[in-house]
Scaffold this motif. Sequence first.
Motif, short mmCIF file in Angstrom:
data_model
loop_
_atom_site.label_atom_id
_atom_site.label_comp_id
_atom_site.label_asym_id
_atom_site.label_seq_id
_atom_site.Cartn_x
_atom_site.Cartn_y
_atom_site.Cartn_z
N PRO A 10 0.32 0.94 -4.72
CA PRO A 10 0.63 1.50 -6.03
C PRO A 10 1.46 0.53 -6.88
O PRO A 10 1.84 -0.53 -6.40
CB PRO A 10 1.42 2.75 -5.67
CG PRO A 10 2.09 2.40 -4.39
CD PRO A 10 1.14 1.53 -3.65
N GLY A 31 0.80 -1.22 0.00
CA GLY A 31 0.00 0.00 0.00
C GLY A 31 0.84 1.26 0.00
O GLY A 31 0.33 2.35 -0.28
N ASN A 32 2.10 1.16 0.35
CA ASN A 32 3.01 2.30 0.26
C ASN A 32 3.85 2.19 -1.02
O ASN A 32 3.99 1.10 -1.57
CB ASN A 32 3.95 2.34 1.46
CG ASN A 32 3.21 2.62 2.76
OD1 ASN A 32 2.44 3.56 2.85
ND2 ASN A 32 3.42 1.78 3.76
N ARG A 33 4.41 3.31 -1.42
CA ARG A 33 5.32 3.23 -2.58
C ARG A 33 6.44 2.25 -2.30
O ARG A 33 6.71 1.33 -3.05
CB ARG A 33 5.92 4.61 -2.86
CG ARG A 33 5.03 5.54 -3.64
CD ARG A 33 5.81 6.77 -4.03
NE ARG A 33 5.11 7.54 -5.05
CZ ARG A 33 5.69 8.41 -5.84
NH1 ARG A 33 6.99 8.64 -5.75
NH2 ARG A 33 5.00 9.05 -6.75
N THR A 34 7.13 2.51 -1.23
CA THR A 34 8.15 1.59 -0.73
C THR A 34 8.05 1.61 0.78
O THR A 34 7.40 2.48 1.35
CB THR A 34 9.58 2.00 -1.15
OG1 THR A 34 9.87 3.29 -0.61
CG2 THR A 34 9.72 2.04 -2.67
N ARG A 35 8.71 0.67 1.41
CA ARG A 35 8.60 0.56 2.87
C ARG A 35 9.98 0.66 3.50
O ARG A 35 10.88 -0.09 3.13
CB ARG A 35 7.95 -0.79 3.17
CG ARG A 35 8.16 -1.32 4.55
CD ARG A 35 7.37 -0.62 5.59
NE ARG A 35 5.95 -0.77 5.46
CZ ARG A 35 5.11 -0.61 6.49
NH1 ARG A 35 5.57 -0.32 7.69
NH2 ARG A 35 3.82 -0.73 6.31
#
Lengths: 338, 184
Positions: A274, A83-87
Amino acid sequence: MRRTGIALFALAALVLGTAASQHKTWSWDLPPGIAPPPVPGDNPMSKAKVELGHRLFYDADLSIDGTMSCATCHDQKRGFADGNRTRPGVHGDPGRRNVQGLGNVGYLAPLTWADSRLSTLEIQVAVPVFGDDPVEMGMKGKEAEIARRLSKDKCYRTMFRKAFPETGGSIDPPNVAKALAAFQRSMLSYNSPYDRAGRGEHGALSAEARRGKALFAANCASCHSGDNFSDGKFHTIPTGSPSSDAGLAHATGRAEDKGKFRTPGLRNASLTAPYFHDGSIASLEEAILRHASVVPAAGTLTASQRADLLALLDALTDRSFVSDPKFALPHEACGKPL
Amino acid sequence: MSFENPKNPMRAYLLAAVTGLIVLASPASSRADEGHAAACPSTVDLPAELAGWNTREPLKAGKSADKLDNATLGIGTAVDAALLGTPDVKYASRPEKPGGSVSYGGLFAFTAQEAGRFRVALGSGAWIDVVRDGETVESVAHGHGPECSGVRKMVDFDLAPGTYTLQIAANGQPDLALLVTRLP
């Protein structure tokens, strides 16, 4: 005395027999016509191993400060994406790439976005747990600490013994990796409307999705091919965002691999936003348009055609997979609440 | 992300742009963890609802929901929370991200005197749940605080009047800056 001896022998046989059967048996829950994913010869599937891997997948003790488990980034309700671009990792290091979903991951190789060396799930486990490029879970050099933490738990000791009788239940990184790999191999997702339509379920696909299927076959399926919609090969598609990510070249060191990333599978894609390797693409519609540089038709689709394609992609969503307790946070182990 | 406010998408977008807060369509608790780093000035202007963030008092976390008399948060008053080892915490509702045996967590009580939107701000990426009568309250938005403020994560909840339990889980350190505040 003799009766006691016989009883003990029978009990021992029962226990050993149960352990042996748990080790040997595994039943794939697959629809007709679908072959199981490949399984390495040195890591056969077993119920005990999958149960252990399930628990480990959700255990944050696999990270240095106990804050991050595999499930921290692989969230079931998002098709096991993020759900985040990267973690960022446990120390705050920025993540390198967008987290991918795990439905049918056992069929995919190579794994992740851009590393041709990651041919099995067993090998891949080391990237998040022990990797330092970037640091994710931060356990590099802390292999003994994993064993120390898990060994403190009586139930884990039992689970490792059942899962790995050939090593006496050794609690070590190779067995942790094997158990996690076995669990991930069990994460099968074949109950989407697309799948059900393929099995002859009338009405499973909407008219829009059926039109989208034809568009997909004509324009997308050369790369997004096969049951899991990935050819397993590396391609270049500009994201439109400035990037310092060398892609496959980061792993191979070859200039010609710069900017290449493996075709992602599309199962449960509507849940895994994303998109693209850097998570820079917010929606599937934008992702379709972003392909125009390599698939000119993607840029000339009408709004109605894009809607049809999106309906097809949505039909790849397996709602039962993202709600199946078999893959969810376990609430008990060894018959006791966690 | 599929985050949108079904009632007012433009307002949600503007809110996100200003505060880094994302309005959730459905998910439960707390996630806003892309990390951010920048060269920071010595002082950072905080919005009114976070005004208490920089004057924090120490407060020990409780280990179970029925022992929170000395672990009560005042609305708008920030604390430096002293957490417990995760194995020592008895959560009212099992956190979705429980944290490992070497992590830290704890419980606090707070009271919403009147209905409204309340924000939990914290200085780490710990998992949080707001619980009432054993049920977790679904969050309505999450995000991060202003750059350089030390507010790493903020999660909003629409609450009815009453007393709630705030659960902290999977924190990497035994201390945590924490604030529950009511939004205007």
